[in-house]
Scaffold this motif. Structure first.
Motif, short mmCIF file in Angstrom:
data_model
loop_
_atom_site.label_atom_id
_atom_site.label_comp_id
_atom_site.label_asym_id
_atom_site.label_seq_id
_atom_site.Cartn_x
_atom_site.Cartn_y
_atom_site.Cartn_z
N UNK A 254 0.84 -1.07 0.41
CA UNK A 254 0.14 0.04 -0.14
C UNK A 254 1.11 1.32 -0.26
N UNK A 255 1.94 0.85 0.74
CA UNK A 255 2.95 2.24 0.76
C UNK A 255 3.69 2.70 -0.43
N UNK A 256 3.76 1.98 -1.26
CA UNK A 256 4.42 1.41 -2.80
C UNK A 256 3.39 1.97 -3.42
N UNK A 257 2.18 1.83 -3.44
CA UNK A 257 0.95 1.97 -4.50
C UNK A 257 1.03 3.58 -4.61
N UNK A 258 1.38 4.37 -3.11
CA UNK A 258 0.12 5.48 -2.52
C UNK A 258 1.68 6.36 -3.08
N UNK A 259 2.98 6.18 -2.75
CA UNK A 259 4.31 7.42 -3.03
C UNK A 259 4.48 6.72 -4.42
N UNK A 260 3.95 5.96 -5.71
CA UNK A 260 3.68 6.07 -6.62
C UNK A 260 2.13 7.13 -7.90
N UNK A 261 1.44 7.14 -6.69
CA UNK A 261 0.33 7.54 -7.24
C UNK A 261 0.61 8.92 -6.70
N UNK A 262 0.93 9.61 -5.33
CA UNK A 262 1.84 10.56 -5.12
C UNK A 262 2.82 11.64 -5.89
N UNK B 32 8.19 14.64 -5.60
CA UNK B 32 7.99 14.47 -4.00
C UNK B 32 9.23 14.31 -3.45
N UNK B 33 9.67 14.90 -2.38
CA UNK B 33 10.88 15.49 -1.96
C UNK B 33 11.38 14.01 -1.35
N UNK B 34 12.45 13.59 -1.56
CA UNK B 34 13.33 11.97 -1.50
C UNK B 34 13.68 12.20 -0.01
N UNK B 35 13.75 13.19 0.34
CA UNK B 35 14.73 13.38 1.91
C UNK B 35 14.42 12.94 2.49
N UNK B 36 12.74 13.32 2.96
CA UNK B 36 11.70 12.88 3.36
C UNK B 36 10.28 12.52 2.80
N UNK B 37 10.23 10.94 3.62
CA UNK B 37 9.22 10.40 3.81
C UNK B 37 7.63 10.77 3.78
N UNK C 296 5.61 13.55 3.77
CA UNK C 296 4.47 14.87 2.41
C UNK C 296 3.94 15.56 3.18
N UNK C 297 3.80 16.42 3.88
CA UNK C 297 2.88 16.68 4.21
C UNK C 297 2.29 18.85 3.07
N UNK C 298 1.14 18.66 2.79
CA UNK C 298 0.59 19.09 1.98
C UNK C 298 -1.08 18.75 0.91
N UNK C 299 -1.28 19.54 -0.20
CA UNK C 299 -2.21 19.20 -0.47
C UNK C 299 -1.67 18.38 -1.88
N UNK C 300 -2.40 17.03 -2.45
CA UNK C 300 -2.07 16.36 -3.21
C UNK C 300 -2.56 17.06 -4.29
N UNK C 301 -4.11 17.68 -4.45
CA UNK C 301 -4.75 17.56 -5.40
C UNK C 301 -4.67 19.30 -5.42
N UNK C 302 -4.44 20.01 -6.27
CA UNK C 302 -4.15 21.00 -6.13
C UNK C 302 -5.36 22.12 -7.38
#
Length: 65
Positions: A37-45, A52-57, A59-65
């Motif tokens: 589920x995490x892999x799918x979430x990251x792929x979709x995000x 996506x910031x690669x140094x921080x797993x 992510x805080x913010x809106x995905x859909x803007x």
């Protein structure tokens, strides 16, 4: 169980006759589901937010803007 060059140990709790030295099969199943589920979430995000910031797993913010 051996997978590629990795070894995944499994054991039952002492109360069920195991030695309690490794995760039991249910814990392994839940961990695998969570990883999937995490892999799918990251792929979709990554498809929706560039980049996506690669140094921080986390992510805080809106995905859909």
């Amino acid at each position: 169980m051996a997978l590629q060059n990795h070894v995944i140990d499994s054991d039952e709790p002492v109360s069920l006759g195991g030695e309690g030295l490794a995760p039991d099969p249910r814990e392994l199943m839940l961990a695998a589901f969570n990883a999937c589920m995490t892999a799918v979430f990251v792929q979709e995000a990554r498809a929706k937010v560039s980049p996506l910031p690669s140094d921080n797993p986390y992510y805080i913010g809106a995905i859909y803007e």
